[in-house]
Each structure stands twice: as structure tokens, then as C-alpha cells.
Design a protein around this motif. Structure first.
Motif, mmCIF file in Angstrom:
data_model
loop_
_atom_site.group_PDB
_atom_site.id
_atom_site.type_symbol
_atom_site.label_atom_id
_atom_site.label_comp_id
_atom_site.label_asym_id
_atom_site.label_seq_id
_atom_site.Cartn_x
_atom_site.Cartn_y
_atom_site.Cartn_z
ATOM 1 N N UNK A 87 42.663 47.037 34.606
ATOM 2 C CA UNK A 87 42.485 45.804 33.838
ATOM 3 C C UNK A 87 43.469 44.725 34.290
ATOM 4 N N UNK A 88 43.534 44.519 35.566
ATOM 5 C CA UNK A 88 44.498 43.589 36.135
ATOM 6 C C UNK A 88 44.220 42.144 35.740
ATOM 7 N N UNK A 89 45.284 41.370 35.659
ATOM 8 C CA UNK A 89 45.157 39.928 35.470
ATOM 9 C C UNK A 89 44.793 39.324 36.817
ATOM 10 N N UNK A 90 43.956 38.296 36.762
ATOM 11 C CA UNK A 90 43.515 37.597 37.966
ATOM 12 C C UNK A 90 44.202 36.239 37.991
ATOM 13 N N UNK B 232 40.881 37.528 42.564
ATOM 14 C CA UNK B 232 39.465 37.366 42.231
ATOM 15 C C UNK B 232 38.585 38.075 43.261
ATOM 16 N N UNK B 233 38.970 38.004 44.532
ATOM 17 C CA UNK B 233 38.169 38.694 45.562
ATOM 18 C C UNK B 233 38.209 40.200 45.363
ATOM 19 N N UNK B 234 39.318 40.718 44.858
ATOM 20 C CA UNK B 234 39.433 42.152 44.573
ATOM 21 C C UNK B 234 38.578 42.549 43.371
ATOM 22 N N UNK C 53 30.234 39.237 35.427
ATOM 23 C CA UNK C 53 30.530 40.063 36.588
ATOM 24 C C UNK C 53 30.806 39.138 37.770
ATOM 25 N N UNK C 54 31.927 39.345 38.450
ATOM 26 C CA UNK C 54 32.290 38.532 39.610
ATOM 27 C C UNK C 54 31.370 38.920 40.762
ATOM 28 N N UNK C 55 30.578 37.950 41.239
ATOM 29 C CA UNK C 55 29.635 38.203 42.328
ATOM 30 C C UNK C 55 30.203 37.823 43.687
ATOM 31 N N UNK C 56 30.927 36.708 43.731
ATOM 32 C CA UNK C 56 31.511 36.265 44.997
ATOM 33 C C UNK C 56 32.677 35.328 44.707
ATOM 34 N N UNK C 57 33.516 35.167 45.724
ATOM 35 C CA UNK C 57 34.695 34.312 45.589
ATOM 36 C C UNK C 57 34.893 33.578 46.904
ATOM 37 N N UNK D 139 40.252 41.538 34.461
ATOM 38 C CA UNK D 139 39.179 42.509 34.654
ATOM 39 C C UNK D 139 39.027 43.314 33.367
ATOM 40 N N UNK D 140 37.778 43.617 33.008
ATOM 41 C CA UNK D 140 37.472 44.408 31.822
ATOM 42 C C UNK D 140 37.207 45.852 32.251
ATOM 43 N N UNK D 141 37.854 46.788 31.602
ATOM 44 C CA UNK D 141 37.627 48.193 31.890
ATOM 45 C C UNK D 141 36.260 48.605 31.359
ATOM 46 N N UNK D 142 35.440 49.164 32.240
ATOM 47 C CA UNK D 142 34.114 49.645 31.855
ATOM 48 C C UNK D 142 34.103 51.162 31.969
#
Length: 159
Positions: free
Chosen positions: A87-90, A96-98, A116-120, A149-152
Motif C-alpha cells: 500500500x505504498x504512497x505514490x 506511479x509507473x510501479x 486502476x492505473x493503466x499507464x503513466x 495503492x489500495x491492497x486488494x
């Protein structure tokens, strides 16, 4: 004093971590009474994926050898080597790319979105926002006030 020591250790370990094919995220020397810890955070340079336990073990051994040889910490200490976590901070474009492929909470100047991050790119990201019918939205990184990031616990359907 600790900040100077943190930077000295960071400078010492940067090439060691890079030789392992990783990125040195942070170094922090923490003193609590008589106990000292050296905390080292490593990650992949960019893109999706994770740092495997074998790679983490290898880099930990290399870091330990470098610290033993240079001896930048007075007295005994505990070495802790880890990754930024699920759950890292961006906070920068590399983060963001990670996060590509991961669900993230994003606080903008005027609203909060989850997607959901699709591209950066260098100055923007694309999120797929499920609450709006899987709408894709381009967001300038300059408008992001905070993101995480949200833990799923289970994979999204279709993946």
C-alpha cells in the motif's frame, strides 16, 4: 547528524543496490535508546512487477557486506531491508509507473477518485474508474495532491 549519516549511507549503498538491478528508495538510521536500526527500502526502477524474495535476499547480503566494509554506523545495529510495501504512497512519476495495474486512491485538487492505473507518462497518468462504468480518465500528475495503492485481497475479474 542523522540526516548526514542517512545521506552518507544512501550514497554508499546506491551502486550496490543498482548492481543488483534495483532502485534505492530510502535509507534511514533509527536510534531508540541503545538500539540502532538501519532501514533500507529497495524497489524496481520502474514498471509493474515486484521484487522477489531471492533478489531481496541477494541485495540484503550485498548491502550487509558494503556496510561491514565501510562501517558508517557506530556500534551494533540491526539491518532491515524491505520494499515499499503493498500500500505504498505514490509521490513521484516512478512510483506511479510501479503502480500500473493496481487499484489506487487518488486525491486531486478538487475531488477524490479511485481507479486502476493503466499507464503513466512523464506528466500524466490514465486511470480506469470502475465506479463510473469503467471510464478511463487522463489525470495530470501536477493535479495529484496525494495517492496510495489500495491492497486488494483478490484479483479483479478478467485478470
Amino acid at each position: 547528524m542523522a540526516n548526514v549519516q542517512n545521506q552518507e549511507i544512501f550514497d554508499l549503498l546506491s551502486p550496490v543496490v543498482a548492481d543488483a538491478g534495483l532502485y534505492l528508495e530510502a535509507v534511514k538510521v533509527v536510534r531508540a535508546g541503545k538500539h540502532t536500526s538501519v532501514r533500507v527500502i529497495v524497489d524496481l526502477e520502474s514498471g509493474p512487477g515486484g521484487v522477489g524474495t531471492d533478489v531481496l535476499g541477494d541485495v540484503t547480503r550485498a548491502i550487509s557486506v558494503a556496510l561491514d566494509e565501510a562501517d558508517p554506523v557506530n556500534g551494533a545495529y540491526t539491518l532491515e531491508v524491505s520494499t515499499p510495501g503493498a500500500e505504498r504512497k505514490l509521490t513521484e512519476p516512478r512510483h506511479f509507473s510501479r503502480a500500473i495495474g493496481h487499484l489506487s486512491n487518488v486525491n486531486l485538487e478538487s475531488e477524490h477518485v479511485q481507479g486502476r492505473v493503466l499507464s503513466v507518462g512523464d506528466d500524466k497518468m490514465v486511470l480506469r474508474i470502475e465506479s463510473k462504468g469503467a471510464q478511463e480518465r487522463e489525470i495530470p500528475l501536477s493535479q495529484v495532491r496525494s495517492a496510495k495503492v489500495v491492497l486488494e485481497l483478490k484479483k479483479p475479474e478478467g485478470e
